[in-house]
Design an enzyme around this catalytic site. Structure first.
Site, mmCIF file in Angstrom:
data_model
loop_
_atom_site.group_PDB
_atom_site.id
_atom_site.type_symbol
_atom_site.label_atom_id
_atom_site.label_comp_id
_atom_site.label_asym_id
_atom_site.label_seq_id
_atom_site.Cartn_x
_atom_site.Cartn_y
_atom_site.Cartn_z
ATOM 1 N N GLU A 192 32.499 26.281 68.490
ATOM 2 C CA GLU A 192 31.621 26.893 67.473
ATOM 3 C C GLU A 192 32.276 28.098 66.811
ATOM 4 O OE1 GLU A 192 27.961 28.884 68.782
ATOM 5 O OE2 GLU A 192 28.779 28.987 70.807
ATOM 6 N N ALA B 153 48.612 18.034 69.038
ATOM 7 C CA ALA B 153 48.258 18.862 70.191
ATOM 8 C C ALA B 153 49.434 18.907 71.141
ATOM 9 C CB ALA B 153 47.044 18.291 70.901
ATOM 10 N N CYS C 79 53.214 9.670 75.997
ATOM 11 C CA CYS C 79 51.843 10.189 75.845
ATOM 12 C C CYS C 79 50.890 9.799 76.980
ATOM 13 C CB CYS C 79 51.221 9.681 74.538
ATOM 14 S SG CYS C 79 52.354 9.444 73.184
ATOM 15 N N LYS D 290 51.961 10.891 80.610
ATOM 16 C CA LYS D 290 51.978 12.371 80.558
ATOM 17 C C LYS D 290 50.555 12.921 80.598
ATOM 18 C CE LYS D 290 51.264 14.467 77.159
ATOM 19 N NZ LYS D 290 52.160 14.565 76.027
ATOM 20 N N TYR E 271 57.766 20.516 72.622
ATOM 21 C CA TYR E 271 56.606 19.862 73.238
ATOM 22 C C TYR E 271 56.865 19.490 74.711
ATOM 23 C CZ TYR E 271 54.291 18.416 68.771
ATOM 24 O OH TYR E 271 53.648 18.349 67.566
ATOM 25 N N CYS F 200 55.404 5.786 74.235
ATOM 26 C CA CYS F 200 54.047 6.317 74.394
ATOM 27 C C CYS F 200 53.365 5.766 75.641
ATOM 28 C CB CYS F 200 53.222 5.992 73.145
ATOM 29 S SG CYS F 200 51.510 6.489 73.285
ATOM 30 N N GLY G 179 64.966 17.569 72.734
ATOM 31 C CA GLY G 179 64.791 16.747 71.539
ATOM 32 C C GLY G 179 65.090 15.275 71.803
ATOM 33 N N GLU H 66 55.098 21.168 78.061
ATOM 34 C CA GLU H 66 54.108 20.325 78.748
ATOM 35 C C GLU H 66 54.535 20.081 80.199
ATOM 36 O OE1 GLU H 66 53.638 16.808 76.326
ATOM 37 O OE2 GLU H 66 52.135 17.765 75.045
ATOM 38 N N ARG I 24 66.603 28.509 74.366
ATOM 39 C CA ARG I 24 67.718 29.202 73.699
ATOM 40 C C ARG I 24 67.250 30.249 72.690
ATOM 41 N NH1 ARG I 24 70.283 24.321 69.974
ATOM 42 N NH2 ARG I 24 68.449 23.893 68.708
ATOM 43 N N HIS J 231 26.096 25.264 70.284
ATOM 44 C CA HIS J 231 26.070 26.421 71.172
ATOM 45 C C HIS J 231 25.668 26.038 72.587
ATOM 46 C CE1 HIS J 231 25.904 30.682 72.016
ATOM 47 N NE2 HIS J 231 24.726 30.495 72.594
HETATM 48 P P1 NDP Z 1 61.315 19.115 70.303
HETATM 49 O O1 NDP Z 1 62.071 18.833 69.084
HETATM 50 O O2 NDP Z 1 59.858 19.360 70.237
HETATM 51 O O3 NDP Z 1 61.975 20.350 71.051
HETATM 52 C C1 NDP Z 1 63.348 20.350 71.387
HETATM 53 C C2 NDP Z 1 63.665 21.669 72.021
HETATM 54 O O4 NDP Z 1 64.985 21.640 72.544
HETATM 55 C C3 NDP Z 1 63.598 22.829 71.031
HETATM 56 O O5 NDP Z 1 63.041 23.938 71.689
HETATM 57 C C4 NDP Z 1 65.065 23.062 70.697
HETATM 58 O O6 NDP Z 1 65.340 24.391 70.359
HETATM 59 C C5 NDP Z 1 65.730 22.734 72.017
HETATM 60 N N1 NDP Z 1 67.107 22.286 71.864
HETATM 61 C C6 NDP Z 1 67.582 21.355 71.030
HETATM 62 N N2 NDP Z 1 68.921 21.204 71.194
HETATM 63 C C7 NDP Z 1 69.280 22.076 72.163
HETATM 64 C C8 NDP Z 1 70.521 22.397 72.767
HETATM 65 N N3 NDP Z 1 71.652 21.792 72.406
HETATM 66 N N4 NDP Z 1 70.527 23.340 73.732
HETATM 67 C C9 NDP Z 1 69.377 23.961 74.100
HETATM 68 N N5 NDP Z 1 68.178 23.690 73.567
HETATM 69 C C10 NDP Z 1 68.134 22.765 72.592
HETATM 70 O O7 NDP Z 1 61.661 17.908 71.256
HETATM 71 P P2 NDP Z 1 61.022 17.378 72.609
HETATM 72 O O8 NDP Z 1 62.137 16.740 73.327
HETATM 73 O O9 NDP Z 1 60.228 18.422 73.289
HETATM 74 O O10 NDP Z 1 60.024 16.272 72.088
HETATM 75 C C11 NDP Z 1 60.473 15.296 71.143
HETATM 76 C C12 NDP Z 1 59.385 14.948 70.190
HETATM 77 O O11 NDP Z 1 58.457 14.092 70.826
HETATM 78 C C13 NDP Z 1 58.546 16.134 69.717
HETATM 79 O O12 NDP Z 1 59.124 16.794 68.634
HETATM 80 C C14 NDP Z 1 57.253 15.474 69.345
HETATM 81 O O13 NDP Z 1 57.356 14.989 68.044
HETATM 82 C C15 NDP Z 1 57.165 14.325 70.345
HETATM 83 N N6 NDP Z 1 56.253 14.678 71.444
HETATM 84 C C16 NDP Z 1 54.941 14.850 71.159
HETATM 85 C C17 NDP Z 1 54.059 15.205 72.153
HETATM 86 C C18 NDP Z 1 52.621 15.405 71.822
HETATM 87 O O14 NDP Z 1 52.181 14.944 70.773
HETATM 88 N N7 NDP Z 1 51.868 16.124 72.648
HETATM 89 C C19 NDP Z 1 54.483 15.395 73.538
HETATM 90 C C20 NDP Z 1 55.903 15.208 73.721
HETATM 91 C C21 NDP Z 1 56.734 14.850 72.701
HETATM 92 P P3 NDP Z 1 65.088 24.966 68.874
HETATM 93 O O15 NDP Z 1 63.617 25.109 68.716
HETATM 94 O O16 NDP Z 1 65.806 26.266 68.901
HETATM 95 O O17 NDP Z 1 65.698 23.970 67.950
#
Ligand code: NDP
Length: 454
Positions: A442, A342, A49, A52, A178, A44, A263, A182, A199, A437
């Site tokens: 609102e 968010a 966070c 970012k 996310y 973070c 992810g 972002e 994908r 307002h």
């Molecule tokens: P997310 O889990 O949010 O998203 C991962 C993305 O990668 C999904 O779109 C997924 O597709 C795709 N994906 C996964 N595996 C593959 C693959 N093998 N090939 C192609 N695409 C793939 O993970 P992030 O990395 O974006 O973020 C991790 C976590 O960190 C978030 O889930 C969140 O909890 C936290 N975070 C929070 C933020 C905030 O509060 N603003 C900001 C950034 C991160 P599919 O949907 O099809 O599975």
């Protein structure tokens, strides 16, 4: 403290959850050590966070300069200096690292620098030295996951973006969660030619469909190139340093960088889980009960490592519950319902409670209230950006069970809505609340007519 141990509690991992648990335990008189091999604050503070959000503020200026013209301002074409932003951000991160250090010192948490490895149920080894504790808390967080494709070693992850020597001219971001959306907004605003490749056919799986449909429209309006149903098969580095990406439909593209935002996985490497036979899921997440206890009674785990919602406030709340349960005998479990979140896209997405799809599964009859409009600001800025708000109500109880917003400052707005929902607010309470307002917020108290009702 039992005389046979060095500490009451050893925490491995100095991120949000680990630092909070250490501080809370120590401030209640426990002898605590925290093991961390990198700067304090975890993802973070260092590569998540906080930096970012600083980048998001910077990205917003690109629009603000444009938007100001309709309000009578004229400026020379502003220019963006990546090095200034990057280095100012790094200074702020270092300031926060020091604050974390001071917070621990104030309550006498001993910081042990190095990597901690479990040796047995009560022992952690750091640099060949063993430390024992009555209880051990694992809070080592998560790290980016990169799919195994040929050439993936050339890819960047989100951590790298914070320290780039130079901004690329052209980047391809893989993912639709996310981090992907972002960073697409941030880099596009900095003038990087940005392609977002997902994908699936709709970004942000898990969010309400109305939001998912609208966010891609907004991203495309801003100039982000979106590729849906698209998978990269391989990445080749060419002689000139450029990357050549081959797609599953036979096409190829060139880019300076490819960012995998696909992810995050639990950080359990070299943690010594096998030394004590800690149970994990197939994906490596540590299995814990409601009290964060692993299958080894003296060892606990919380935060990203346990595979729940990977959000800083969740790790912080879990840390508080862990300390309350272990040291104060409190029995209340953490309430994971209605956790607001968010996504700091431009414009923001914010949400709390159930999506329409989830509400339909859970309740017999629901009403939906939606509003989509151009905000007052954009009447003069001329920006073609829509704000969207949605309320989902359980008809039987009149309780608001989901609120979703796409629009400027929705991350700020949703926090208050989350409090109302936590307090069990009904739609009648929303309706009887006087609006502020003129604001966008609102609209949450002026949507009177259901757009659909079972
Ligand atoms: P997310 O889990 O949010 O998203 C991962 C993305 O990668 C999904 O779109 C997924 O597709 C795709 N994906 C996964 N595996 C593959 C693959 N093998 N090939 C192609 N695409 C793939 O993970 P992030 O990395 O974006 O973020 C991790 C976590 O960190 C978030 O889930 C969140 O909890 C936290 N975070 C929070 C933020 C905030 O509060 N603003 C900001 C950034 C991160 P599919 O949907 O099809 O599975």
């Amino acid at each position: 403290m039992s005389k046979s141990f060095d500490y009451d509690l050893i925490v491995i991992g100095g991120g949000s959850g680990g630092v909070r648990a250490s501080r809370m335990a120590a401030s209640h008189g426990k002898k605590v050590a925290l093991v961390e091999h990198q700067a304090l604050g975890g993802t973070c503070v260092n590569v998540g966070c906080v930096p970012k959000k600083l980048f998001v503020y910077s990205a917003h200026f690109a629009e603000d300069f444009d938007d100001s013209k309709g309000f009578g301002w004229s400026t020379d074409k502003p220019s963006f200096n990546w090095h200034t932003l990057r280095d100012n951000k790094t200074s702020e991160v270092h300031r926060l690292n020091n604050i974390y250090n001071n917070l621990l010192e104030t309550v006498d948490v001993q910081l042990i620098k190095g990597r901690g490895t479990l040796q047995n149920a009560h022992t952690v080894r750091v640099d060949n030295k063993d430390y024992t504790a009555a209880h051990i808390l694992l809070a080592t967080g998560s790290r980016p996951f990169i799919p195994d494709i040929p050439g993936s070693e050339h890819a960047l992850v989100s951590d790298d973006i914070f320290y780039l020597d130079e901004l690329p001219e052209k980047i391809v971001i893989i993912g639709g969660g996310y981090i992907a959306v972002e960073f697409a907004c941030i880099l596009n605003s900095f003038g990087v030619d940005t392609t977002l490749a997902y994908r699936g056919d709709m970004l942000l799986r898990g969010f309400d469909t109305d939001i998912r449909q609208r966010i891609s429209t907004e991203l495309i309006k801003k100039g982000i190139k979106c590729r849906f149903n698209s998978n990269v098969k391989s990445v080749d580095k060419q002689g000139n340093g450029q990357l050549c990406l081959s797609w599953d439909n036979g096409e190829s593209s060139k880019a300076d960088h490819i960012l995998f935002a696909t992810g995050r996985i639990s950080n359990t490497t070299n943690l010594g889980l096998n030394n004590v036979n800690i149970s994990t899921k197939n994906n490596g997440d540590i299995i814990v009960g409601d009290d964060y206890q692993t299958n080894i009674p003296s060892i606990y785990a919380l935060g990203d490592l346990t595979g729940g919602k990977k959000l800083t406030p969740v790790a912080l709340a879990e840390a508080m519950h862990f300390v309350d349960q272990l040291y104060h005998g409190k029995k209340e479990k953490m309430d994971y319902s209605s956790i607001p979140t968010a996504v700091f896209t431009l414009p923001n997405i914010a949400t709390v409670g159930l999506t329409e799809e989830e509400a339909r599964d859970k309740y017999t009859e629901i009403s939906i209230f939606k509003s989509e409009f151009k905000s007052l600001k954009h009447a003069l800025s001329g920006r073609d950006e829509k704000t969207f708000m949605k309320i989902i109500v359980d008809k039987k109880t009149d309780k608001v069970v989901g609120c979703h917003m796409l629009g400027n400052d929705s991350g700020e707005i949703i926090q208050g809505i989350a409090i109302a929902m936590k307090a069990g607010a009904t739609k009648a309470i929303f309706d009887s609340t006087v609006g502020v307002h003129p604001t966008t917020a609102e609209e949450f108290v002026t949507m009177r007519v259901a757009t659909s009702s079972d």
